[in-house]
Design an enzyme around this catalytic site. Structure first.
Site, PDB file in Angstrom:
ATOM      1  N   LYS A  18      29.662  19.614  15.052  1.00  0.00           N
ATOM      2  CA  LYS A  18      30.962  20.180  14.667  1.00  0.00           C
ATOM      3  C   LYS A  18      31.690  19.265  13.685  1.00  0.00           C
ATOM      4  CE  LYS A  18      35.644  20.762  15.877  1.00  0.00           C
ATOM      5  NZ  LYS A  18      36.779  21.266  16.618  1.00  0.00           N
ATOM      6  N   GLY A  40      20.350  19.066  19.389  1.00  0.00           N
ATOM      7  CA  GLY A  40      20.891  20.421  19.259  1.00  0.00           C
ATOM      8  C   GLY A  40      22.338  20.250  18.852  1.00  0.00           C
ATOM      9  N   GLN A 221      21.372  12.293  19.165  1.00  0.00           N
ATOM     10  CA  GLN A 221      21.467  11.680  20.498  1.00  0.00           C
ATOM     11  C   GLN A 221      22.743  10.818  20.570  1.00  0.00           C
ATOM     12  OE1 GLN A 221      17.973  11.429  18.899  1.00  0.00           O
ATOM     13  NE2 GLN A 221      18.114  13.488  19.670  1.00  0.00           N
TER      14      GLN A 221
END
Ligand code: GDP
Ligand code: IMO
Ligand code: MG
Length: 421
Positions: A18, A40, A221
Site C-alpha cells: 500500500k 503478498g 517480508q
C-alpha cells in the site's frame, strides 16, 4: 542521487505494498531487492484490490520504471500469471518492468523440496509459504542455482541437470517426483519472460542514480524474518534488512538515503516461531477479525498481538530507519485499553534490548494506554486525530526515537495521512 528503502520492521505483512503505491509518484523507479512469491503485497484503490507477489508495487502508477533486482527469486509460473493479469487490466507491463538477468529461478522441484523439508521437520516445521524459497536460495548459496540469464546459454541442459539433482535428493529423502504438468507451465512461463526487458540491473540502477533519477527500493517480508537477525530458524532465506537492498540491487552502502520503516499499530505473525506479545485470548481474535488478518498468499490465519517496542528498537537499529510509517491504526479504533511492550523479563531479569533468543523465558512487560474509541477511517489530516491517538503516537516516538511521518487509517490509497515534522 541515493536510493530510498522501504521495509517491514515486524514479521511481514505490515502494509508495504500500500505505501509503496502511495509513495511511487515521488520516484522515477521502484525496485524489489529480495524475496519472491512468498510475498503478498496488497494495494487498494478505486474499489479494486490487487495482490502482487514478485512485481514491484509501483506498477499501477504511471510513468515509473519497475525493476526486479538480482536478489529476488522468481517462479516463472507464478510470475507469468501475475504479469498476464496486469496486462489484462491494461498495464503495458513489458514497457514498464525490467528484470535482472541475475535473479535465481524457482524450479518446480524447488517447490517439492520445500514441501519435503517441511514434512520431515514434523511439528518443528517452519510454516513456509510453500513456494520453494528456501531450496532456491540454498542452491544459490551452494552455487548450484539457475539464473534467468542462462535462458540464452544451453538453458534446457542446465535445467535438466538441476532437476535431476533435485530428483536424486528427493528420492534419498523418500519422496517421489512428478512435475510433468508443472514443468510444461514452467517452460511456457520462461518463453513469456524472454519477451521482457532482461537487464544487468546493477548497471541500470547505478546509471539512473548518476542521471539524477530517484529510486525507491521495496522490501519483502520483515526484519524479524531476516535470515541473520530474525527468529532463526523460523525465518525466510534472504536478508530482508536494509543491507539486502545493497546486495540485492548492486547499490553501494553510501548510496542509501531515507530508510522508511513500516510497522502495524499492533503486531502479527504467520507461520511458526516465537512471538512474545502474541495474544491467545479474545483480544487477539478481535484484532484478527477487525484487521482481516489472514495471509494474502496462503489465506492462513495470522497470529495477532500487541506492539513490541523491544523488537522494533532492534529492527530500527539494524536498518538505520530514518522515518517510521504506522499502518492499520484504524484496527485499534474500538479498544478501551491498548498495550505496548517496552521491555521483556528474560528469566526474571528486565531488559529493553532484544535478546539472542526469544524462544523461552521471555515475558513481555506492558504499558497500558487509553484507547481512542473513535472511527479514524475517514480522517484526512492529523489535526482530526483524537487526543488518545496523538498520545499513542507521542509514546511510540519517545520509545523508538524516530519520527512517525505517515499514518495509515484504512487499506485504500486515500486513507493515508502525512504528518508534519
Ligand atoms: P505487505 O505484505 O506488507 O504489503 O502487507 P499485506 O498486503 O500482506 O497485508 C496488509 C493488509 O492490510 C492488506 O490486506 C492491506 O489491504 C491492509 N491494510 C493496509 N493498510 C491498512 C490500514 O491502514 N488499515 C487497514 N484496516 N488495513 C490496511
Ligand atoms: P510479505 O512480503 C509474512 C514467512 C512464512 C514462514 C517464513 C518462511 O507479504 O510481508 P518462506 O516461504 O519465505 O520460506 O517462509 O516466513 N513469510 C512471510 N510472512 N509476510 C511475508 O511476506 C512472508 N514471506 C514469508 O509464513 O513463517
Ligand atoms: Mg504480505
Amino acid at each position: 542521487m541515493k536510493v530510498d528503502v522501504l521495509l517491514g520492521l515486524q514479521w511481514g505483512d505490515e502494509g508495504k505494498g500500500k505505501v509503496v503505491d502511495v509513495l511511487t509518484p515521488r520516484y522515477d523507479v521502484v525496485a524489489r531487492f529480495q524475496g519472491g512469491p512468498n510475498a503478498g503485497h496488497t494495494l487498494e484503490f478505486n474499489n479494486q484490490k490487487y495482490v502482487l507477489r514478485s512485481i514491484p508495487s509501483g506498477i499501477f502508477q504511471e510513468g515509473q520504471t519497475n525493476i526486479i533486482g538480482n536478489g529476488v527469486v522468481l517462479d516463472p509460473i507464478l510470475f507469468a500469471a501475475e504479469a498476464r493479469d496486469l496486462e489484462k487490466s491494461g498495464i503495458d507491463i513489458k514497457k514498464v518492468l525490467k528484470i535482472s538477468k541475475k535473479v535465481h529461478l524457482i524450479l518446480p522441484t524447488h517447490r517439492l523440496l520445500d514441501a519435503a523439508y517441511e514434512t520431515l521437520k514434523g511439528s518443528a516445521k517452519i510454516g513456509t509459504t510453500g513456494k520453494g524459497i528456501g531450496p532456491t536460495y540454498t542452491d544459490k548459496i551452494s552455487r548450484d542455482g539457475l539464473r534467468l540469464g542462462e535462458v540464452f546459454h544451453n538453458f534446457a541442459e542446465k535445467y535438466e541437470a538441476a532437476k535431476q539433482r533435485h530428483i536424486k535428493l528427493l528420492a534419498a529423502l523418500g519422496f517421489d517426483t512428478d512435475v510433468a504438468e508443472l514443468e510444461k507451465q514452467w517452460f511456457e512461463g520462461i518463453e513469456y519472460i524472454k519477451t521482457f526487458q532482461l537487464i544487468d540491473s546493477e548497471h541500470v540502477i547505478n546509471g539512473y542514480l548518476r542521471d539524477g533519477k530517484s529510486v525507491l527500493c521495496e522490501g519483502a517480508q520483515g526484519s524479524l524474518l531476516d535470515v541473520d537477525f530474525g527468529s532463526y530458524p523460523f525465518v525466510t532465506s534472504s536478508n530482508t534488512v536494509c543491507a539486502g537492498a545493497c546486495s540485492g540491487l548492486g547499490v553501494a552502502p553510501n548510496k542509501i538515503g531515507e530508510v522508511y520503516g513500516i510497522f502495524k499499530a499492533y503486531c502479527t505473525r504467520v507461520g511458526s516461531g516465537p512471538f512474545p506479545t502474541e495474544l491467545h485470548d479474545e483480544t487477539g481474535a478481535k484484532i484478527r477479525a477487525i484487521g482481516h488478518e489472514f495471509g494474502a498468499v496462503t489465506g492462513r490465519e495470522r497470529r495477532c498481538g500487541w506492539i513490541d517496542l523491544v523488537a522494533l528498537r532492534y529492527t530500527i537499529m539494524l536498518n538505520g530507519v530514518t522515518q517510521l510509517i504506522m499502518m492499520k491504526s484504524d484496527v485499534l479504533d474500538d479498544f478501551a485499553t491498548i498495550k505496548a511492550c517496552d521491555s521483556y523479563l528474560v528469566n526474571g531479569v528486565e531488559t529493553r534490548d532484544f535478546p539472542y533468543s526469544i524462544d523461552e523465558g521471555v515475558e513481555p512487560v506492558y504499558t497500558e494506554l487509553k484507547g481512542w474509541n473513535t472511527d479514524m477511517t475517514k480522517m484526512q489530516s492529523e489535526d482530526q486525530f483524537p487526543q488518545e491517538f496523538k498520545d499513542y503516537i507521542a509514546f511510540l516516538e519517545d520509545k523508538l526515537g524516530v519520527p512517525i511521518t505517515i499514518v495509515s487509517v484504512g487499506p485504500d490509497r486515500t486513507q493515508t495521512i502525512e504528518r508534519k515534522h
